[in-house]
Scaffold this motif. Structure first.
Motif, PDB file in Angstrom:
ATOM      1  N   ALA A  55      11.952  53.609  41.950  1.00 18.70           N
ATOM      2  CA  ALA A  55      12.538  54.641  41.088  1.00 18.70           C
ATOM      3  C   ALA A  55      11.446  55.549  40.527  1.00 18.70           C
ATOM      4  O   ALA A  55      11.576  56.790  40.548  1.00 18.70           O
ATOM      5  CB  ALA A  55      13.321  53.982  39.952  1.00 18.70           C
ATOM      6  N   PHE A  56      10.369  54.963  40.016  1.00 14.42           N
ATOM      7  CA  PHE A  56       9.287  55.769  39.457  1.00 14.42           C
ATOM      8  C   PHE A  56       8.533  56.532  40.549  1.00 14.42           C
ATOM      9  O   PHE A  56       8.122  57.680  40.330  1.00 14.42           O
ATOM     10  CB  PHE A  56       8.323  54.881  38.666  1.00 14.42           C
ATOM     11  CG  PHE A  56       8.793  54.561  37.282  1.00 14.42           C
ATOM     12  CD1 PHE A  56       8.686  55.495  36.270  1.00 14.42           C
ATOM     13  CD2 PHE A  56       9.358  53.331  36.987  1.00 14.42           C
ATOM     14  CE1 PHE A  56       9.123  55.225  34.981  1.00 14.42           C
ATOM     15  CE2 PHE A  56       9.797  53.036  35.712  1.00 14.42           C
ATOM     16  CZ  PHE A  56       9.693  53.988  34.695  1.00 14.42           C
ATOM     17  N   VAL A  57       8.338  55.919  41.698  1.00 12.08           N
ATOM     18  CA  VAL A  57       7.661  56.614  42.794  1.00 12.08           C
ATOM     19  C   VAL A  57       8.512  57.781  43.285  1.00 12.08           C
ATOM     20  O   VAL A  57       7.986  58.864  43.584  1.00 12.08           O
ATOM     21  CB  VAL A  57       7.341  55.642  43.945  1.00 12.08           C
ATOM     22  CG1 VAL A  57       6.886  56.396  45.196  1.00 12.08           C
ATOM     23  CG2 VAL A  57       6.260  54.658  43.526  1.00 12.08           C
ATOM     24  N   GLY A  58       9.822  57.595  43.367  1.00 13.47           N
ATOM     25  CA  GLY A  58      10.704  58.696  43.754  1.00 13.47           C
ATOM     26  C   GLY A  58      10.626  59.852  42.768  1.00 13.47           C
ATOM     27  O   GLY A  58      10.579  61.026  43.179  1.00 13.47           O
ATOM     28  N   LEU A  59      10.568  59.529  41.464  1.00 10.16           N
ATOM     29  CA  LEU A  59      10.473  60.577  40.447  1.00 10.16           C
ATOM     30  C   LEU A  59       9.133  61.302  40.531  1.00 10.16           C
ATOM     31  O   LEU A  59       9.087  62.544  40.418  1.00 10.16           O
ATOM     32  CB  LEU A  59      10.660  59.969  39.055  1.00 10.16           C
ATOM     33  CG  LEU A  59      10.625  60.945  37.873  1.00 10.16           C
ATOM     34  CD1 LEU A  59      11.678  62.033  38.027  1.00 10.16           C
ATOM     35  CD2 LEU A  59      10.824  60.176  36.561  1.00 10.16           C
ATOM     36  N   MET A  60       8.056  60.568  40.762  1.00 13.18           N
ATOM     37  CA  MET A  60       6.751  61.227  40.844  1.00 13.18           C
ATOM     38  C   MET A  60       6.639  62.071  42.116  1.00 13.18           C
ATOM     39  O   MET A  60       6.003  63.127  42.115  1.00 13.18           O
ATOM     40  CB  MET A  60       5.603  60.212  40.736  1.00 13.18           C
ATOM     41  CG  MET A  60       5.383  59.324  41.922  1.00 13.18           C
ATOM     42  SD  MET A  60       3.861  58.306  41.776  1.00 13.18           S
ATOM     43  CE  MET A  60       4.344  57.115  40.530  1.00 13.18           C
ATOM     44  N   LEU A  61       7.273  61.649  43.194  1.00 13.48           N
ATOM     45  CA  LEU A  61       7.267  62.465  44.409  1.00 13.48           C
ATOM     46  C   LEU A  61       8.052  63.762  44.197  1.00 13.48           C
ATOM     47  O   LEU A  61       7.637  64.830  44.653  1.00 13.48           O
ATOM     48  CB  LEU A  61       7.856  61.662  45.579  1.00 13.48           C
ATOM     49  CG  LEU A  61       6.957  60.600  46.201  1.00 13.48           C
ATOM     50  CD1 LEU A  61       7.736  59.803  47.249  1.00 13.48           C
ATOM     51  CD2 LEU A  61       5.731  61.237  46.836  1.00 13.48           C
ATOM     52  N   TRP A  62       9.188  63.660  43.518  1.00 13.28           N
ATOM     53  CA  TRP A  62       9.986  64.867  43.241  1.00 13.28           C
ATOM     54  C   TRP A  62       9.205  65.833  42.365  1.00 13.28           C
ATOM     55  O   TRP A  62       9.147  67.040  42.647  1.00 13.28           O
ATOM     56  CB  TRP A  62      11.288  64.473  42.541  1.00 13.28           C
ATOM     57  CG  TRP A  62      12.082  65.674  42.097  1.00 13.28           C
ATOM     58  CD1 TRP A  62      12.947  66.415  42.840  1.00 13.28           C
ATOM     59  CD2 TRP A  62      12.042  66.288  40.800  1.00 13.28           C
ATOM     60  NE1 TRP A  62      13.460  67.451  42.087  1.00 13.28           N
ATOM     61  CE2 TRP A  62      12.924  67.397  40.840  1.00 13.28           C
ATOM     62  CE3 TRP A  62      11.362  65.993  39.621  1.00 13.28           C
ATOM     63  CZ2 TRP A  62      13.123  68.210  39.733  1.00 13.28           C
ATOM     64  CZ3 TRP A  62      11.554  66.819  38.525  1.00 13.28           C
ATOM     65  CH2 TRP A  62      12.432  67.907  38.582  1.00 13.28           C
ATOM     66  N   SER A 119       5.956  66.015  41.928  1.00 11.32           N
ATOM     67  CA  SER A 119       4.782  66.525  42.641  1.00 11.32           C
ATOM     68  C   SER A 119       5.177  67.604  43.639  1.00 11.32           C
ATOM     69  O   SER A 119       4.454  68.594  43.815  1.00 11.32           O
ATOM     70  CB  SER A 119       4.076  65.381  43.372  1.00 11.32           C
ATOM     71  OG  SER A 119       3.582  64.429  42.451  1.00 11.32           O
ATOM     72  N   SER A 120       6.319  67.427  44.293  1.00 13.76           N
ATOM     73  CA  SER A 120       6.815  68.470  45.203  1.00 13.76           C
ATOM     74  C   SER A 120       7.121  69.752  44.435  1.00 13.76           C
ATOM     75  O   SER A 120       6.836  70.866  44.909  1.00 13.76           O
ATOM     76  CB  SER A 120       8.074  67.986  45.920  1.00 13.76           C
ATOM     77  OG  SER A 120       7.806  66.819  46.679  1.00 13.76           O
ATOM     78  N   TYR A 121       7.674  69.605  43.232  1.00 12.26           N
ATOM     79  CA  TYR A 121       7.960  70.770  42.386  1.00 12.26           C
ATOM     80  C   TYR A 121       6.663  71.462  41.973  1.00 12.26           C
ATOM     81  O   TYR A 121       6.582  72.699  41.936  1.00 12.26           O
ATOM     82  CB  TYR A 121       8.754  70.325  41.166  1.00 12.26           C
ATOM     83  CG  TYR A 121       9.146  71.448  40.238  1.00 12.26           C
ATOM     84  CD1 TYR A 121       9.991  72.464  40.663  1.00 12.26           C
ATOM     85  CD2 TYR A 121       8.674  71.483  38.928  1.00 12.26           C
ATOM     86  CE1 TYR A 121      10.356  73.494  39.816  1.00 12.26           C
ATOM     87  CE2 TYR A 121       9.028  72.514  38.070  1.00 12.26           C
ATOM     88  CZ  TYR A 121       9.873  73.515  38.516  1.00 12.26           C
ATOM     89  OH  TYR A 121      10.226  74.539  37.668  1.00 12.26           O
ATOM     90  N   ILE A 122       5.625  70.674  41.659  1.00  8.21           N
ATOM     91  CA  ILE A 122       4.314  71.239  41.303  1.00  8.21           C
ATOM     92  C   ILE A 122       3.754  72.054  42.462  1.00  8.21           C
ATOM     93  O   ILE A 122       3.255  73.172  42.274  1.00  8.21           O
ATOM     94  CB  ILE A 122       3.331  70.118  40.900  1.00  8.21           C
ATOM     95  CG1 ILE A 122       3.732  69.503  39.566  1.00  8.21           C
ATOM     96  CG2 ILE A 122       1.901  70.656  40.815  1.00  8.21           C
ATOM     97  CD1 ILE A 122       2.931  68.280  39.195  1.00  8.21           C
ATOM     98  N   LEU A 123       3.829  71.509  43.657  1.00 15.35           N
ATOM     99  CA  LEU A 123       3.322  72.229  44.831  1.00 15.35           C
ATOM    100  C   LEU A 123       4.084  73.535  45.051  1.00 15.35           C
ATOM    101  O   LEU A 123       3.492  74.560  45.402  1.00 15.35           O
ATOM    102  CB  LEU A 123       3.420  71.342  46.073  1.00 15.35           C
ATOM    103  CG  LEU A 123       2.471  70.141  46.119  1.00 15.35           C
ATOM    104  CD1 LEU A 123       2.768  69.282  47.348  1.00 15.35           C
ATOM    105  CD2 LEU A 123       1.021  70.605  46.140  1.00 15.35           C
ATOM    106  N   LEU A 124       5.393  73.498  44.841  1.00 13.52           N
ATOM    107  CA  LEU A 124       6.195  74.714  44.977  1.00 13.52           C
ATOM    108  C   LEU A 124       5.782  75.758  43.948  1.00 13.52           C
ATOM    109  O   LEU A 124       5.627  76.943  44.265  1.00 13.52           O
ATOM    110  CB  LEU A 124       7.678  74.371  44.824  1.00 13.52           C
ATOM    111  CG  LEU A 124       8.665  75.546  44.893  1.00 13.52           C
ATOM    112  CD1 LEU A 124       8.587  76.237  46.249  1.00 13.52           C
ATOM    113  CD2 LEU A 124      10.081  75.068  44.609  1.00 13.52           C
ATOM    114  N   LEU A 125       5.574  75.322  42.698  1.00  8.40           N
ATOM    115  CA  LEU A 125       5.158  76.245  41.642  1.00  8.40           C
ATOM    116  C   LEU A 125       3.778  76.823  41.927  1.00  8.40           C
ATOM    117  O   LEU A 125       3.539  78.027  41.707  1.00  8.40           O
ATOM    118  CB  LEU A 125       5.148  75.521  40.290  1.00  8.40           C
ATOM    119  CG  LEU A 125       6.519  75.145  39.714  1.00  8.40           C
ATOM    120  CD1 LEU A 125       6.342  74.340  38.431  1.00  8.40           C
ATOM    121  CD2 LEU A 125       7.364  76.386  39.439  1.00  8.40           C
TER     122      LEU A 125
END
Length: 314
Positions: free
Chosen positions: A191-198, A200-206
């Motif tokens: 659950a926590f790894v899924g949240l951190m991946l989401w 981090s993907s948002y950070i890369l997009l920004l």
């Protein structure tokens, strides 16, 4: 000493030594920053707590593991095993939770400021402390079952459904307890790894959008440099954690399918699950300007200090 045992012992010794030195250096650097500046930025506060959790993990898991590999026996009694295993479980849980918190915090910092998000950004520094307290309380409660299954090694064969850690045994008594514990830990971690991946993907997009917007505007690009470096640090830490988390959980899933776990398999899982705690401080040192400056300054001052002390003795 057998060659395989020697390789395993040297690997654990290097990993443990490097991890303790690296995490201690980062903690001392942040202590110097607090002493000089009287405060830490929210991201630096989270990094400091992450390093503390990783240091706690190494001391409670890798140190006794290394001593056991080199032939030391009867390190802990039943009470000692309960304390060490409980502390390790909390440290491991905090490591994944704080890495996730770091990623979410950075995503919220970089997100475009709207009316609601602006208020949230203003509240972030005040929310960091309560968030740490909540994570400690929750993980202490979740990991409370670990001491009840932890015992010192006994002479004879290892019972079924027992994790043989070398210096301690975690005896789950039956298959149901063994599987429930493994599934509960895995669900929390995923659950926590899924949240951190989401996040981090948002950070890369920004970052991608921001780089296009400020292209050709030198001043804006310079002002965004610090946030960009911090974001890249967070994303790299997440990637580093996910890689070792994946290896760790592949081995863990295998361990859940067998009644008796080989010590070699358990050692492999310990090594890969501890790689993040050993390597992450060196990446923080190399990518964080404040920490890097303090570490380099301490290294430069160490030699003259030694020479001065020697001359005073003379």
């Amino acid at each position: 000493m057998d060659l395989c045992v020697t390789i395993k012992g040297v690997s654990f010794l290097l990993q443990t030594g490097m991890g303790i030195v690296g995490n201690s250096a980062v903690l001392m650097a942040y202590a110097h920053v607090v002493y000089a500046e009287r405060k830490l930025l929210p991201v630096d506060t989270v990094l400091c707590h992450l390093v503390f959790a990783d240091l706690m993990l190494l001391l409670t898991r890798c140190v006794p593991q290394t001593m056991t590999v080199f032939g030391l026996r009867d390190l802990l009694n039943d009470a000692g095993c309960k304390v060490v295993i409980y502390s390790y479980r909390i440290a491991r849980a905090l490591s994944v939770c704080i890495t996730c918190m770091l990623s979410v915090l950075q995503a919220a910092t970089l997100a475009p400021a709207g009316p609601r998000l602006s208020r949230l950004k203003a509240m972030l520094p005040a929310l960091v402390g309560p968030a740490f307290a909540a994570l400690w309380f929750i993980n202490m409660a979740v990991c409370i079952a670990a001491p009840f299954f932890s015992i010192a090694p006994r002479n004879g064969t290892v019972p079924a459904f027992t994790l043989n850690l070398g210096f301690c045994h975690v005896d789950f008594r039956d298959n149901l307890s063994y599987v429930i514990n493994g599934v509960a830990v895995s669900l929390r971690d995923f659950a926590f790894v899924g949240l951190m991946l989401w996040s981090s993907s948002y950070i890369l997009l920004l970052l991608h959008r921001h780089s296009r917007q400020v292209r050709g505007i030198q001043r804006s690009a310079q002002s965004a440099g610090a946030e960009t470096r911090a974001a890249k640090t967070v994303v790299t830490l997440v990637v580093l954690y996910v890689v070792f988390f994946g290896i760790d959980n592949v081995i863990w899933i295998y361990m859940l399918t067998v009644a008796k776990v080989s010590p070699v398999v358990a050692d492999m899982r310990v090594f890969f699950s501890s790689c993040y705690a050993s390597l992450s401080p060196y990446f923080i040192i190399s990518s964080n300007k404040k920490v890097k400056a303090k570490v380099i300054c301490a290294a430069d001052q160490n030699q003259p200090l030694v020479e001065t002390e020697e001359s005073n003795v003379k």
